[in-house]
Design a protein around this motif. Structure first.
Motif, PDB file in Angstrom:
ATOM      1  N   THR A 272      -0.271  10.410  -9.786  1.00 43.64           N
ATOM      2  CA  THR A 272      -1.115   9.585  -9.423  1.00 43.64           C
ATOM      3  C   THR A 272      -0.549   8.211  -9.274  1.00 43.64           C
ATOM      4  O   THR A 272      -1.021   7.110  -8.684  1.00 43.64           O
ATOM      5  N   LEU A 273       0.926   8.136  -9.853  1.00 42.86           N
ATOM      6  CA  LEU A 273       1.279   6.546  -9.845  1.00 42.86           C
ATOM      7  C   LEU A 273       1.807   6.638  -8.207  1.00 42.86           C
ATOM      8  O   LEU A 273       1.709   5.302  -7.526  1.00 42.86           O
ATOM      9  N   LEU A 274       1.944   7.563  -7.557  1.00 44.16           N
ATOM     10  CA  LEU A 274       2.515   7.806  -6.129  1.00 44.16           C
ATOM     11  C   LEU A 274       1.167   7.429  -5.095  1.00 44.16           C
ATOM     12  O   LEU A 274       1.299   6.705  -4.387  1.00 44.16           O
ATOM     13  N   GLY A 275       0.199   8.183  -5.769  1.00 45.91           N
ATOM     14  CA  GLY A 275      -1.038   8.068  -4.673  1.00 45.91           C
ATOM     15  C   GLY A 275      -1.514   6.432  -5.165  1.00 45.91           C
ATOM     16  O   GLY A 275      -2.181   6.001  -3.901  1.00 45.91           O
ATOM     17  N   THR A 276      -1.560   5.954  -5.979  1.00 45.03           N
ATOM     18  CA  THR A 276      -1.927   4.598  -6.207  1.00 45.03           C
ATOM     19  C   THR A 276      -1.180   3.488  -5.468  1.00 45.03           C
ATOM     20  O   THR A 276      -1.688   2.648  -4.760  1.00 45.03           O
TER      21      THR A 276
END
Length: 336
Positions: free
Chosen positions: A156-160
């Motif tokens: 989710t860090l990458l998606g954000t």
């Protein structure tokens, strides 16, 4: 052996490197143009060249010997630099703690029926079917790649970050970080049903945002660092690739979309994209991956279990750049 014999064995990068290595045994000056890799052996090079069997990856031997095994493996539709069937993507297994952290009576609360207003302004949507896929450098003390799972330090860090990059380029983006694994446990569902749960999120987002045109499901591969890392302009990047489900009714459109992003990455960031892979109907919810919902829906696997955040962020930024250029250059023109 004739030089032209190499024209139909292996992929182009491997053919060239293997041929140069064999020639360098007699002409030492050729060693200066060989990639800096682990010490080679003539026997191993000859074996890989003639049989496509990689001794460091038994999968390459099994695929050639067991009938039907190839049908359950990803198929390379578009190969990136260095990609062949000896380094195919590895599907992440369920985390070892799947279903153990939540209490047995901890059921998912059903939200009250509230009709949400349609925003009609988001263009891109990012979500994560395997929310807790993480990276060993983000998990101090964890060394087992199968245990690279975390509630907060995950994909989710990458998606954000990707959402932020698209926003910076004028593409209004909605990022969903729902913990899919948590929902699975509370509903007493299996890990392979992740895409069924994430589908609900995608459908809701599409219902509430009628102008969504770009939808991305962000994942992480389970291959190790030598496969998932490249160097571009002196800096390490986490390689990425695109997945197309064979059972998806929008197969052709999604493949065209993935091919354009891959080619754009290839031109700007050589070796960053591992290519485009097709996953058969035998895996991943019958090879659909929610890609039947729209034409521009992709599963994107960024990095592997060993990549650190700097490497991952560089790749996400590059991906955001090519997606933005695609949207403003082609998608907007089509809409006009």
């Amino acid at each position: 052996m004739k030089i032209n014999f190499f024209s139909f064995i292996g992929n182009e990068a491997n053919r060239t490197e293997s041929y140069l290595y064999i020639m360098s045994l007699e002409n030492r000056s050729l060693q200066s143009v060989l990639p800096e890799r682990a010490e080679k052996s003539l026997g191993k090079v000859a074996l890989e060249l003639l049989t496509n069997i990689n001794l460091s990856d038994m999968k390459s031997f099994l695929i050639s010997e067991i009938p039907g095994l190839d049908a359950t493996s990803p198929k390379i539709l578009i190969a990136g630099e260095g990609t062949d069937f000896t380094n195919l993507p590895i599907e992440s297994p369920p985390p070892p703690d799947f279903g153990l952290n939540e209490g047995p009576n901890d059921k998912e609360e059903k939200p009250q029926e509230v009709k949400k207003p349609e925003t009609n302004d988001y263009t891109a949507f990012i979500y994560h079917s395997h929310t807790r896929e993480s990276f060993l450098p983000l998990l101090p003390g964890v060394n087992d790649p199968d245990s690279a799972s975390s509630k907060d330090k995950n994909v989710t860090l990458l998606g954000t970050r990707l959402g932020q990059k698209l926003e910076e380029n004028g593409i209004k983006t909605l990022v969903d970080t729902t913990d899919i694994q948590d929902k699975l446990v509370k509903r007493n569902m299996n890990y392979y049903q992740s895409y069924a749960v994430s589908r609900e999120i995608v459908v809701e987002a599409m219902n509430q945002n009628k102008k969504l045109q770009l939808i991305f499901d962000i994942h992480r591969d389970s291959q190790r660092k030598h496969v998932t890392t490249t160097t571009i302009n002196g800096l390490p990047y986490a390689k990425l690739y695109f997945v197309i489900g064979k059972g998806n009714s929008n197969y052709r459109k999604n493949l065209q979309f993935a091919e354009k992003l891959h080619n754009s990455l290839k031109n700007r960031y050589p070796s960053l994209s591992r290519g485009v892979f097709e996953k058969p109907k035998t895996i991943g919810t019958n090879g659909v991956y929610n890609q039947d919902l729209a034409e521009n829906v992709l599963v994107i696997e960024i990095g592997g279990v060993d990549n650190n955040l700097d490497e991952l962020n560089r790749s996400v930024d590059a991906l955001g750049e090519v997606i933005s250029d695609y949207y403003w250059g082609e998608a907007v023109e089509v809409n006009k």
